[in-house]
Design a protein around this motif. Structure first.
Motif, mmCIF file in Angstrom:
data_model
loop_
_atom_site.group_PDB
_atom_site.id
_atom_site.type_symbol
_atom_site.label_atom_id
_atom_site.label_comp_id
_atom_site.label_asym_id
_atom_site.label_seq_id
_atom_site.Cartn_x
_atom_site.Cartn_y
_atom_site.Cartn_z
ATOM 1 N N VAL A 1 0.826 -1.211 0.000
ATOM 2 C CA VAL A 1 0.000 0.000 0.000
ATOM 3 C C VAL A 1 0.862 1.265 0.000
ATOM 4 C CG1 VAL A 1 -1.906 -1.210 1.124
ATOM 5 C CG2 VAL A 1 -0.298 0.119 2.509
ATOM 6 N N MET A 2 2.049 1.202 0.585
ATOM 7 C CA MET A 2 2.888 2.394 0.613
ATOM 8 C C MET A 2 3.521 2.683 -0.749
ATOM 9 S SD MET A 2 2.232 3.587 3.477
ATOM 10 C CE MET A 2 3.231 5.061 3.184
ATOM 11 N N ARG A 3 3.552 1.703 -1.628
ATOM 12 C CA ARG A 3 4.025 1.999 -2.989
ATOM 13 C C ARG A 3 2.866 2.299 -3.939
ATOM 14 N NH1 ARG A 3 5.463 -3.783 -2.908
ATOM 15 N NH2 ARG A 3 3.925 -4.922 -4.154
ATOM 16 N N GLY A 4 1.673 2.423 -3.370
ATOM 17 C CA GLY A 4 0.529 2.839 -4.161
ATOM 18 C C GLY A 4 -0.347 1.736 -4.682
ATOM 19 N N LYS B 1 6.666 0.387 -11.301
ATOM 20 C CA LYS B 1 8.065 0.170 -11.689
ATOM 21 C C LYS B 1 8.321 -1.275 -12.074
ATOM 22 C CE LYS B 1 9.994 3.953 -8.927
ATOM 23 N NZ LYS B 1 10.903 4.317 -7.813
ATOM 24 N N ASP B 2 7.719 -2.212 -11.344
ATOM 25 C CA ASP B 2 7.891 -3.629 -11.660
ATOM 26 C C ASP B 2 7.285 -3.963 -13.023
ATOM 27 O OD1 ASP B 2 9.175 -4.185 -9.242
ATOM 28 O OD2 ASP B 2 7.272 -4.431 -8.203
ATOM 29 N N GLU C 1 -2.888 -6.542 -20.723
ATOM 30 C CA GLU C 1 -1.687 -7.129 -20.115
ATOM 31 C C GLU C 1 -1.279 -6.346 -18.865
ATOM 32 O OE1 GLU C 1 2.655 -8.715 -21.710
ATOM 33 O OE2 GLU C 1 1.750 -6.956 -22.655
ATOM 34 N N ILE C 2 -1.282 -5.023 -18.965
ATOM 35 C CA ILE C 2 -0.901 -4.189 -17.824
ATOM 36 C C ILE C 2 -1.921 -4.333 -16.703
ATOM 37 C CG2 ILE C 2 -0.704 -1.780 -17.061
ATOM 38 C CD1 ILE C 2 0.647 -1.197 -19.769
ATOM 39 N N LYS D 1 9.205 -5.379 -16.303
ATOM 40 C CA LYS D 1 8.775 -6.655 -16.877
ATOM 41 C C LYS D 1 8.449 -6.530 -18.363
ATOM 42 C CE LYS D 1 5.491 -10.440 -16.042
ATOM 43 N NZ LYS D 1 6.509 -11.441 -15.699
ATOM 44 N N LEU D 2 7.821 -5.410 -18.745
ATOM 45 C CA LEU D 2 7.390 -5.219 -20.126
ATOM 46 C C LEU D 2 8.373 -4.380 -20.945
ATOM 47 C CD1 LEU D 2 3.559 -4.580 -19.591
ATOM 48 C CD2 LEU D 2 4.747 -6.737 -20.055
ATOM 49 N N ASP D 3 9.483 -3.979 -20.321
ATOM 50 C CA ASP D 3 10.491 -3.150 -20.978
ATOM 51 C C ASP D 3 9.867 -1.850 -21.488
ATOM 52 O OD1 ASP D 3 13.034 -2.487 -21.818
ATOM 53 O OD2 ASP D 3 12.831 -3.443 -23.779
ATOM 54 N N LEU D 4 9.112 -1.200 -20.605
ATOM 55 C CA LEU D 4 8.484 0.078 -20.913
ATOM 56 C C LEU D 4 8.975 1.122 -19.915
ATOM 57 C CD1 LEU D 4 4.783 -1.129 -21.355
ATOM 58 C CD2 LEU D 4 6.393 -0.586 -23.192
ATOM 59 N N SER D 5 8.766 2.379 -20.224
ATOM 60 C CA SER D 5 9.087 3.422 -19.255
ATOM 61 C C SER D 5 7.970 3.501 -18.221
ATOM 62 C CB SER D 5 9.244 4.775 -19.944
ATOM 63 O OG SER D 5 7.977 5.251 -20.385
ATOM 64 N N VAL D 6 8.309 4.021 -17.033
ATOM 65 C CA VAL D 6 7.312 4.181 -15.988
ATOM 66 C C VAL D 6 6.186 5.103 -16.469
ATOM 67 C CG1 VAL D 6 6.896 5.158 -13.687
ATOM 68 C CG2 VAL D 6 8.892 3.718 -14.086
ATOM 69 N N LYS D 7 6.541 6.172 -17.192
ATOM 70 C CA LYS D 7 5.532 7.100 -17.681
ATOM 71 C C LYS D 7 4.571 6.429 -18.658
ATOM 72 C CE LYS D 7 7.963 11.489 -17.042
ATOM 73 N NZ LYS D 7 8.465 12.722 -17.696
ATOM 74 N N THR D 8 5.087 5.511 -19.474
ATOM 75 C CA THR D 8 4.220 4.791 -20.413
ATOM 76 C C THR D 8 3.228 3.912 -19.661
ATOM 77 O OG1 THR D 8 5.901 4.774 -22.145
ATOM 78 C CG2 THR D 8 4.167 3.119 -22.300
#
Length: 218
Positions: A120-123, A171-172, A159-160, A176-183
């Motif tokens: 929960v602390m990581r959202g 972030k995980d 998938e997400i 895993k999907l080789d994407l940016s966090v913003k994406t």
């Protein structure tokens, strides 16, 4: 994770003492504040600004669900985990709709308490596995035809969404999907818009109701 100020809310002093001892052994917990009622919890959140609230449900004066609703209405970013002996679906559903981001049964293992706090602390939203199975079972039985509807999500969004449902953080998922966090965040925002929800708790509820995810799957 920064060290946390935790508000522990339960009307039984022995229960508070036991949970306090467990919390005190966790390296991420810096301070533990105690309340014996929902009303006192609301007041202490205003006065002491904890990072996290562990909330019982059945209490005199004001129950934990109403206290959670009031706390999250005033402070939407407040993280509240319901810590309860109640293992029926109505309580899980009400807790999430009142703004809780976690539901942990009082007979859970000590390690699960630490996992729930970290989640929960990581959202993210944390539900005990037994809670997830019960909640999803109730949803599936209420409206089977609608549950089968996949919704208008792209394959990547699906998938997400499934990775969110499995408990992975942003972030995980990005790694895993080789994407940016913003994406990943952009996809998550689009998923929430398409499912008509505004927070992660209701995203999981709605996605499970539609049969897009199964909560509690590892």
């Amino acid at each position: 994770m920064k060290r946390l100020r935790v508000l522990l809310v339960d009307d039984h002093s022995l229960v508070r003492a036991g949970v306090r001892a467990l919390l005190g052994a966790l390296p991420q917990v810096e301070e533990i504040i105690e309340a014996s009622s929902g009303r006192e919890a609301v007041e202490l959140v205003r006065a002491r600004a904890p990072d996290l609230v562990l909330m019982d449900i059945a209490m005199d004066d004001m129950d934990g669900l109403e206290a959670t609703r009031m706390i999250t209405a005033e402070q939407p970013e407040m993280r509240v985990i319901i810590l309860s002996m109640h293992d029926t679906g109505d309580f899980f559903d009400q807790a999430l709709r009142c703004g809780a981001c976690g539901y942990l049964l009082k007979d859970a293992a000590v390690s699960e308490l630490e996992m729930a706090i970290a989640a929960v602390m990581r959202g993210d939203v944390y539900l005990s596995p037994a809670v997830s199975r019960h909640l999803v079972g109730n949803m599936l039985s209420r409206d089977a035809p609608e549950v089968r509807a996949a919704g208008a999500l792209t394959p990547r969004q699906t998938e997400i969404l499934q990775l969110i449902g499995s408990g992975l953080g942003t972030k995980d998922i990005a790694r895993k999907l080789d994407l940016s966090v913003k994406t990943v965040e952009a996809h998550r925002a689009q998923i929430m818009e398409r499912l008509g929800v505004r927070d992660i708790a209701n995203l999981l509820l709605e996605a499970a109701r539609r049969g897009l995810i199964t909560l509690g799957r590892s």
